[in-house]
Design an enzyme around this catalytic site. Structure first.
Site, PDB file in Angstrom:
ATOM      1  N   LEU A   1     -23.586  22.729  28.508  1.00  5.80           N
ATOM      2  CA  LEU A   1     -23.956  21.812  27.910  1.00  5.80           C
ATOM      3  C   LEU A   1     -24.510  19.971  28.038  1.00  5.80           C
ATOM      4  CD1 LEU A   1     -23.680  21.009  24.759  1.00  5.80           C
ATOM      5  CD2 LEU A   1     -21.608  19.801  24.884  1.00  5.80           C
ATOM      6  N   ALA A   2     -25.614  20.075  28.063  1.00  2.46           N
ATOM      7  CA  ALA A   2     -26.482  18.819  28.997  1.00  2.46           C
ATOM      8  C   ALA A   2     -26.821  17.836  27.270  1.00  2.46           C
ATOM      9  CB  ALA A   2     -27.694  19.683  29.698  1.00  2.46           C
TER      10      ALA A   2
ATOM     11  N   PHE B   1     -27.878  22.321  20.033  1.00  4.09           N
ATOM     12  CA  PHE B   1     -27.804  21.167  18.816  1.00  4.09           C
ATOM     13  C   PHE B   1     -29.560  21.218  19.310  1.00  4.09           C
ATOM     14  CE2 PHE B   1     -27.088  16.652  17.391  1.00  4.09           C
ATOM     15  CZ  PHE B   1     -27.626  16.724  15.970  1.00  4.09           C
TER      16      PHE B   1
ATOM     17  N   GLY C   1     -32.730  26.660  29.969  1.00  4.70           N
ATOM     18  CA  GLY C   1     -32.247  26.535  31.026  1.00  4.70           C
ATOM     19  C   GLY C   1     -30.834  27.295  31.300  1.00  4.70           C
TER      20      GLY C   1
ATOM     21  N   TYR D   1     -27.124  11.552  43.084  1.00  2.00           N
ATOM     22  CA  TYR D   1     -26.611  12.711  42.747  1.00  2.00           C
ATOM     23  C   TYR D   1     -25.015  12.451  42.854  1.00  2.00           C
ATOM     24  CZ  TYR D   1     -26.060  16.646  39.795  1.00  2.00           C
ATOM     25  OH  TYR D   1     -25.921  18.178  38.507  1.00  2.00           O
TER      26      TYR D   1
ATOM     27  N   ASP E   1     -23.750  19.042  16.268  1.00  2.00           N
ATOM     28  CA  ASP E   1     -23.201  18.248  17.511  1.00  2.00           C
ATOM     29  C   ASP E   1     -21.887  19.099  18.058  1.00  2.00           C
ATOM     30  OD1 ASP E   1     -22.100  16.564  19.583  1.00  2.00           O
ATOM     31  OD2 ASP E   1     -21.717  15.317  18.033  1.00  2.00           O
ATOM     32  N   ALA E   2     -21.781  19.972  19.407  1.00  2.00           N
ATOM     33  CA  ALA E   2     -20.627  20.441  20.084  1.00  2.00           C
ATOM     34  C   ALA E   2     -19.883  20.028  20.652  1.00  2.00           C
ATOM     35  CB  ALA E   2     -21.615  21.465  21.320  1.00  2.00           C
TER      36      ALA E   2
ATOM     37  N   VAL F   1     -36.284  23.507  39.175  1.00  2.00           N
ATOM     38  CA  VAL F   1     -36.441  22.706  36.983  1.00  2.00           C
ATOM     39  C   VAL F   1     -36.999  22.563  35.446  1.00  2.00           C
ATOM     40  CG1 VAL F   1     -38.701  21.951  36.567  1.00  2.00           C
ATOM     41  CG2 VAL F   1     -39.134  22.575  38.475  1.00  2.00           C
TER      42      VAL F   1
END
Length: 398
Positions: free
Chosen positions: A138-139, A73, A51, A234, A110-111, A273
């Protein structure tokens, strides 16, 4: 093995290495075709494998010649199971960067953890000295608190009252009504813990304390606002409250960077997307209609076009234009009045019978498959593919 897309709900559980590599090259070729960016030289991207994070890394490298470290990750291939798309993306990116003569190294882990933060700081000290840009993209659906070990899980729910509206199953193109019950107080708190700005602040504090932030360093995190159609799920829902926390974190980070003459920004980006957006009720239907309108107006952008515009026309322009809350708005084309009016008119009409003619549901579906390396006409998907692909900078044992 012959690799085909397999699904579990809205998640694709397989990825195609050649397709992912092709997708990465497309993005690189786009940036190489634009004017160079007088931008950063040493960049850390937290959440760098898919992304907006991946597009940021590509833009920094091929747009301004930056050396980059990416943190993510992802899972390598194992036991006849493909690697994740992010793994293949990074392998392809590092290969392309190396062949072009650019430094690019990655850290898989793992951030949210103190250990990965320290490992990243050590690599910056060893190879770069300092970084002048930190991208936080980060998501994750979960976060383990690095101090207490408590596990927090995020939810996508409205706040205060149930919410009903249209949604679409983008695989079948079936439009239906959906009602989502409101989040409990603990779910709100957990979502803010996972998706808010606390970890961004922890990263910036750790980097500053370690002396690896350059004078004038810039940091940016990504957010979304969207139209009223999606606000209940949202902007005014659990995700929106987490994004409010992210914005507050930007203010605290600005104060933290004051003595370095540093800057911290929230960039409000366009609806696209992504693996995340595909799972949010209502949003895929909105994006399908938005794509139809924006493509007809020749305004459509993907991740890479958005990130190039962010770097070239916002972060590294002579001045950085912001809104009244200090946010960079590269959702400006999406939120144009004419665009939103047309989307809203289509929203009122759309149903299962007409969705294929008045929306770009096929474009949404195709872009979803592209995320995992599928549905590129250039790739021979019937041929055998080697799923075990190495990321050059990551030891094979990982």
């Amino acid at each position: 093995m012959v690799i085909k897309p397999k699904f579990r709900g809205f998640i694709c559980t397989t990825a195609h290495p050649a397709g992912c590599a092709h997708h990465v090259r497309q993005q690189i070729d786009y940036v190489k075709g634009q004017k160079p960016v007088q931008g950063p030289k040493n960049v850390l991207v937290v959440g760098a494998s898919t992304g907006y994070g991946l597009a940021s890394r590509i833009t920094a490298t091929f747009g301004s010649g930056a050396r980059t470290i990416g943190v993510f990750f992802e899972r390598p291939a194992a036991n006849n199971r493909t690697a994740t798309a992010g793994w293949y993306n990074t392998a392809a990116f590092e290969k392309e960067a190396s062949e072009a003569g650019y430094y690019a190294k990655s850290i898989n882990g793992d951030a949210f953890s103190n250990e990965i933060k320290q490992q990243t700081i050590d690599l910056i000290k060893q190879d770069l000295g300092q970084v002048d840009l930190v991208v936080y993209s980060l998501a994750s659906p979960k976060r383990v608190d690095p101090e207490t070990g408590e596990v927090y899980s995020s939810v996508i729910k409205p706040v205060g009252a149930s919410y009903s509206n249209k949604t679409v199953d983008f695989h079948s193109a079936a439009v239906s009504d959906i009602t989502i019950e409101p989040a409990a107080e603990q779910e709100i708190e957990h979502t803010i813990k996972v998706m808010g700005g606390e970890d961004w602040e922890l990263w910036m504090d750790a980097l500053k304390q370690a002396g690896v932030l350059a004078e004038g360093a810039v940091t940016v995190a990504y957010s979304y606002i969207g139209p009223e159609i999606t606000h209940s799920i949202y902007k005014e829902g659990t995700i929106g409250l987490a994004k409010d926390h992210l914005e507050a974190s930007a203010g605290r980070i600005r104060e933290q960077l004051h003595d370095l003459a540093g800057r911290a920004f929230i960039s409000v980006n366009k609806a696209l997307v992504t693996q995340s957006s595909s799972a949010i009720p209502v949003v895929p239907l909105y994006i399908s209609l938005l794509y139809k309108v924006m493509k007809e107006k020749n305004l459509h952008e993907g991740c890479i076009e958005q990130m190039y515009r962010l770097f070239a026309e916002r972060l590294y322009a002579d001045s950085t234009p912001v809104d009244d809350r200090g946010r960079i708005r590269i959702d400006d084309w999406e939120m144009r009045e004419d665009v939103q009016q047309e989307v809203l008119a289509l929203w009122e009409r759309v149903d299962s019978e007409n969705i294929k003619s008045i929306s770009d549901i096929e474009g949404f579906r195709s872009e979803f498959f592209n995320l995992f390396g599928f549905e590129f006409p250039e790739i021979p998907y019937e041929a055998e593919a080697e799923p075990d692909v190495v990321i050059p900078s990551i030891p094979a044992a990982e």
